[in-house]
Design a protein around this motif. Structure first.
Motif, PDB file in Angstrom:
ATOM      1  N   GLU A  13      59.921  61.137  44.614  1.00  0.00           N
ATOM      2  CA  GLU A  13      59.562  62.231  43.695  1.00  0.00           C
ATOM      3  C   GLU A  13      60.739  62.604  42.804  1.00  0.00           C
ATOM      4  O   GLU A  13      60.576  63.169  41.730  1.00  0.00           O
ATOM      5  CB  GLU A  13      59.073  63.452  44.482  1.00  0.00           C
ATOM      6  N   ASP A  14      61.967  62.350  43.306  1.00  0.00           N
ATOM      7  CA  ASP A  14      63.152  62.680  42.516  1.00  0.00           C
ATOM      8  C   ASP A  14      63.752  61.462  41.832  1.00  0.00           C
ATOM      9  O   ASP A  14      64.494  61.596  40.865  1.00  0.00           O
ATOM     10  CB  ASP A  14      64.211  63.324  43.423  1.00  0.00           C
ATOM     11  N   THR A  15      63.445  60.250  42.369  1.00  0.00           N
ATOM     12  CA  THR A  15      64.182  59.091  41.877  1.00  0.00           C
ATOM     13  C   THR A  15      63.332  58.077  41.100  1.00  0.00           C
ATOM     14  O   THR A  15      63.865  57.355  40.267  1.00  0.00           O
ATOM     15  CB  THR A  15      64.835  58.329  43.053  1.00  0.00           C
ATOM     16  N   ALA A  16      62.027  58.032  41.383  1.00  0.00           N
ATOM     17  CA  ALA A  16      61.203  56.988  40.747  1.00  0.00           C
ATOM     18  C   ALA A  16      61.019  57.294  39.261  1.00  0.00           C
ATOM     19  O   ALA A  16      61.011  58.454  38.854  1.00  0.00           O
ATOM     20  CB  ALA A  16      59.851  56.903  41.450  1.00  0.00           C
ATOM     21  N   PRO A  17      60.870  56.236  38.438  1.00  0.00           N
ATOM     22  CA  PRO A  17      60.604  56.457  37.015  1.00  0.00           C
ATOM     23  C   PRO A  17      59.282  57.198  36.826  1.00  0.00           C
ATOM     24  O   PRO A  17      58.376  57.102  37.661  1.00  0.00           O
ATOM     25  CB  PRO A  17      60.513  55.041  36.425  1.00  0.00           C
ATOM     26  N   GLU A  18      59.181  57.877  35.709  1.00  0.00           N
ATOM     27  CA  GLU A  18      58.045  58.767  35.439  1.00  0.00           C
ATOM     28  C   GLU A  18      56.686  58.066  35.622  1.00  0.00           C
ATOM     29  O   GLU A  18      55.813  58.583  36.314  1.00  0.00           O
ATOM     30  CB  GLU A  18      58.175  59.320  34.008  1.00  0.00           C
ATOM     31  N   ASP A  19      56.540  56.864  35.065  1.00  0.00           N
ATOM     32  CA  ASP A  19      55.210  56.236  35.124  1.00  0.00           C
ATOM     33  C   ASP A  19      54.844  55.877  36.568  1.00  0.00           C
ATOM     34  O   ASP A  19      53.693  55.997  36.979  1.00  0.00           O
ATOM     35  CB  ASP A  19      55.134  55.000  34.214  1.00  0.00           C
ATOM     36  N   GLU A  20      55.848  55.472  37.346  1.00  0.00           N
ATOM     37  CA  GLU A  20      55.586  55.158  38.746  1.00  0.00           C
ATOM     38  C   GLU A  20      55.187  56.417  39.521  1.00  0.00           C
ATOM     39  O   GLU A  20      54.262  56.414  40.337  1.00  0.00           O
ATOM     40  CB  GLU A  20      56.842  54.529  39.358  1.00  0.00           C
ATOM     41  N   ARG A  21      55.909  57.489  39.246  1.00  0.00           N
ATOM     42  CA  ARG A  21      55.572  58.759  39.923  1.00  0.00           C
ATOM     43  C   ARG A  21      54.151  59.173  39.606  1.00  0.00           C
ATOM     44  O   ARG A  21      53.380  59.553  40.481  1.00  0.00           O
ATOM     45  CB  ARG A  21      56.546  59.854  39.477  1.00  0.00           C
ATOM     46  N   GLN A  22      53.794  59.082  38.327  1.00  0.00           N
ATOM     47  CA  GLN A  22      52.442  59.476  37.931  1.00  0.00           C
ATOM     48  C   GLN A  22      51.401  58.607  38.645  1.00  0.00           C
ATOM     49  O   GLN A  22      50.360  59.097  39.065  1.00  0.00           O
ATOM     50  CB  GLN A  22      52.268  59.379  36.402  1.00  0.00           C
ATOM     51  N   HIS A  23      51.750  57.332  38.799  1.00  0.00           N
ATOM     52  CA  HIS A  23      50.835  56.417  39.469  1.00  0.00           C
ATOM     53  C   HIS A  23      50.625  56.848  40.936  1.00  0.00           C
ATOM     54  O   HIS A  23      49.497  56.886  41.434  1.00  0.00           O
ATOM     55  CB  HIS A  23      51.403  55.000  39.404  1.00  0.00           C
ATOM     56  N   ILE A  24      51.730  57.198  41.595  1.00  0.00           N
ATOM     57  CA  ILE A  24      51.617  57.608  43.004  1.00  0.00           C
ATOM     58  C   ILE A  24      50.848  58.926  43.123  1.00  0.00           C
ATOM     59  O   ILE A  24      49.971  59.083  43.972  1.00  0.00           O
ATOM     60  CB  ILE A  24      53.012  57.728  43.653  1.00  0.00           C
ATOM     61  N   TYR A  25      51.170  59.867  42.221  1.00  0.00           N
ATOM     62  CA  TYR A  25      50.438  61.143  42.258  1.00  0.00           C
ATOM     63  C   TYR A  25      48.941  60.909  42.083  1.00  0.00           C
ATOM     64  O   TYR A  25      48.113  61.546  42.743  1.00  0.00           O
ATOM     65  CB  TYR A  25      50.940  62.082  41.152  1.00  0.00           C
ATOM     66  N   ALA A  26      48.608  59.968  41.208  1.00  0.00           N
ATOM     67  CA  ALA A  26      47.185  59.675  40.979  1.00  0.00           C
ATOM     68  C   ALA A  26      46.543  59.128  42.253  1.00  0.00           C
ATOM     69  O   ALA A  26      45.427  59.511  42.612  1.00  0.00           O
ATOM     70  CB  ALA A  26      47.035  58.689  39.823  1.00  0.00           C
ATOM     71  N   GLU A  27      47.286  58.245  42.952  1.00  0.00           N
ATOM     72  CA  GLU A  27      46.761  57.694  44.211  1.00  0.00           C
ATOM     73  C   GLU A  27      46.550  58.792  45.249  1.00  0.00           C
ATOM     74  O   GLU A  27      45.549  58.816  45.957  1.00  0.00           O
ATOM     75  CB  GLU A  27      47.728  56.651  44.781  1.00  0.00           C
ATOM     76  N   ILE A  28      47.544  59.681  45.325  1.00  0.00           N
ATOM     77  CA  ILE A  28      47.424  60.782  46.280  1.00  0.00           C
ATOM     78  C   ILE A  28      46.229  61.666  45.913  1.00  0.00           C
ATOM     79  O   ILE A  28      45.439  62.063  46.780  1.00  0.00           O
ATOM     80  CB  ILE A  28      48.730  61.614  46.334  1.00  0.00           C
ATOM     81  N   GLY A  29      46.062  61.894  44.606  1.00  0.00           N
ATOM     82  CA  GLY A  29      44.947  62.721  44.145  1.00  0.00           C
ATOM     83  C   GLY A  29      43.606  62.114  44.545  1.00  0.00           C
ATOM     84  O   GLY A  29      42.703  62.804  45.026  1.00  0.00           O
ATOM     85  N   GLU A  30      43.533  60.802  44.414  1.00  0.00           N
ATOM     86  CA  GLU A  30      42.286  60.113  44.737  1.00  0.00           C
ATOM     87  C   GLU A  30      42.012  60.190  46.247  1.00  0.00           C
ATOM     88  O   GLU A  30      40.889  60.459  46.691  1.00  0.00           O
ATOM     89  CB  GLU A  30      42.425  58.648  44.311  1.00  0.00           C
ATOM     90  N   TRP A  31      43.083  59.948  47.013  1.00  0.00           N
ATOM     91  CA  TRP A  31      42.997  60.017  48.492  1.00  0.00           C
ATOM     92  C   TRP A  31      42.503  61.394  48.915  1.00  0.00           C
ATOM     93  O   TRP A  31      41.582  61.550  49.707  1.00  0.00           O
ATOM     94  CB  TRP A  31      44.401  59.739  49.049  1.00  0.00           C
TER      95      TRP A  31
END
Lengths: 114, 435
Positions: A13-31
């Motif tokens: 959340e602090d280190t990943a590039p913005e697009d990767e973070r957004q991708h993970i947040y989207a996955e979490i949102g879907e889950w």
């Protein structure tokens, strides 16, 4: 039974590039959405980062001490929580292990229902 | 309530009740106790949903059995007798205790006789070995609830103060109830990982009995026998799973060599120097049959491979005739299933017999970072260095090994500079690994 999933903030959340973070947040949102639709997640939130926290230390009758920051000194900080409604610990653990964060700790604890 | 040492009581009673040869009635009473008490505890936990109450009722029923059976003879169906007695004890107790009135209905509804087809012990085992409990709690609870040892017996076996053990068990039971750990056999998706957890617990119990990690006694026979009994029970309850068979074979292969493992002064004897005529050849042959039975299920696992390694040692007529190539190959297989540094250390020992100590030393030095705190790493280095003629380095490594072990018999062994026992290396390794 109701359980709380207490989720740490992942390092990403602090280190990943913005697009990767957004991708993970989207996955979490879907889950989250899927489990909520099934009635397995019945509540919860993502929290703002720890720098937004204010901690009060209550000392009986004296004026509380105010700390700028979270109360935990640990490396991890809480990133969010969810409330599960499931049959037993096994079902709660099975859900917790699918939380799609590349690195997080998930504490699973039963809730006292009154 | 006071937890009586039932197994000991059973032995003592049968000694009194029979003149001369107590052995057969002693053995059968103990076996019936263990079988029936375990079954009854398991079904009462399911029916009453209360570990403590279930255990108390079973202990009371067993005490009553100790009163009657030696005098009147064992009932035809001991399980039914115990259930009826436990039921009556439960009703008596609840009539006295108004607080527990709601349990009265549950106890009243207990079946009059046990249903033979249902064996609740499998759920009990899986619950006691649930991964949400820490290893020490899993071990204590399994010995308490499944084997039926008393808290003082477990405390003695583990050289721990009784209150420590009691607290551990109380905490574990409380977690089962409060955290909602289910009382059931895991479904097909979870069965394998959960079974691994169970087998690890059994192995830890066996290892503690086979080569204690602390204290002066190198071997605690009872714990090793308890682990054997548990493994056999899991084999009976899950006959189509190969790894319990592998574990049972492994345990029995070690037990078959039991009488050769200590000398007259109670010192550990290296595999190399053991009197092989003391080994129980029949037990070895039976254990090998278990390995074949497991192999026929076509799902290889680490316990089966470890059993195969032990079998190669057992089948060698002399130390010199040990088939090290076979053992090296089996360790390579094991390494693929369980890529741990301890397995590599053991494979290196086999390698030294196949390719010489130089190659073996090079291999173990690769895992130095991860095993530097482990006494058998240094013990093994000491032997290899000595074989290579590097005497001064060997002495240093030997001292380091001795300083790191907590078991005085093992310390003595290392100090006798005889630390080449592959057999004890492999097993002590598991103690450290699984602890």
């Amino acid at each position: 039974m109701k359980y709380m999933l207490l989720l740490t903030r992942g390092e990403w959340e602090d280190t990943a590039p913005e697009d990767e973070r957004q991708h993970i947040y989207a996955e979490i949102g879907e889950w989250w959405g899927k489990l909520a639709a099934k009635g397995k997640i019945v509540g919860g939130h993502q929290l703002q980062p720890p720098h937004t926290a204010t901690t009060l230390v209550l000392n009986g009758r004296r004026e509380p001490t105010v700390i700028d920051g979270p109360f935990m000194e640990a490396k991890e900080s809480i990133g969010g929580y969810g409330i599960l409604e499931v049959a037993d610990l096994d079902e709660a653990l099975a859900i917790a292990r699918t939380f799609p964060s590349p690195s997080s700790k998930v504490e699973v604890r039963p809730v006292i229902e009154r | 309530m006071l937890a009586p040492s039932l197994r000991r009581a059973a032995r003592w009673r049968s000694d009194l009740s029979s003149s001369g040869s107590a052995t057969s009635s002693e053995v059968s009473l103990e076996r019936v106790f263990r079988e029936e008490a375990g079954r009854l505890t398991a079904s009462l936990v399911r029916l009453l949903g209360d570990f403590d109450l279930a255990e108390d009722l079973v202990s009371e029923a067993l005490l009553e059995a100790l009163e009657h059976w030696p005098k009147d003879g064992m009932p035809e169906r001991p399980g039914a007798w115990l259930l009826t007695t436990a039921r009556r004890k439960g009703l008596d107790r609840l009539r006295r205790d108004a607080k527990q009135r709601e349990k009265l209905a549950l106890i009243g509804a207990l079946p009059e006789r046990p249903r033979r087809e249902a064996d609740d012990r499998l759920r009990l085992i899986f619950t006691c070995c649930h991964p949400a409990l820490n290893r020490a709690a899993q071990v204590a609870l399994t010995l308490r609830a499944v084997v039926g040892l008393t808290t003082p017996e477990i405390a003695r076996a583990y050289l721990l103060p009784e209150p420590t053990l009691a607290k551990r068990i109380v905490r574990a039971k409380r977690k089962i109830v409060d955290a909602g750990i289910p009382y059931r056999v895991p479904g097909p998706d979870d069965l394998r990982p959960r079974l691994d957890e169970v087998l690890t617990v059994l192995y830890v119990v066996f290892s503690e009995g086979h080569l204690a990690t602390g204290g002066d006694a190198p071997i605690r026979h009872d714990l090793a026998r308890d682990a054997e009994w548990l493994a056999e029970l899991v084999v009976r309850l899950l006959p189509d799973e190969p790894e319990p068979l592998g574990l049972l074979a492994l345990i029995r292969l070690h037990l078959a060599r039991w009488s050769a493992r200590l000398d007259g002064q109670g010192r550990l004897v290296l595999l190399e120097h053991q009197d092989r005529s003391l080994w129980d050849r029949r037990a070895i042959a039976e254990a090998v049959r278990l390995i074949h039975r497991a192999a026929a299920l076509h799902r290889l696992g680490p316990y089966q491979v470890q059993a195969a390694i032990a079998a190669v040692h057992c089948e060698a007529p002399t130390w010199e005739e040990t088939d090290w190539r076979e053992i090296f190959g089996l360790y390579t297989m094991l390494l693929a299933l369980d890529p741990s540094p301890v397995v590599r250390l053991n494979r290196a020992i086999a390698r030294s017999h196949v390719e010489g100590p130089g190659k073996a030393l090079a291999e173990i030095d690769e895992v130095r970072d991860r095993l530097d705190h482990y006494h058998l790493f240094h013990a093994t280095r000491a032997v290899l260095l000595r074989d290579l003629g590097r005497e001064a380095e060997a002495v240093t490594a030997g001292r380091r090994a001795s300083a790191l072990t907590t078991n005085s018999a093992e310390q003595a062994l290392i100090e006798r500079r005889l630390a080449g026992d592959v057999d004890s290396l492999a097993n002590a390794g598991k103690v450290v690994d699984g602890a």
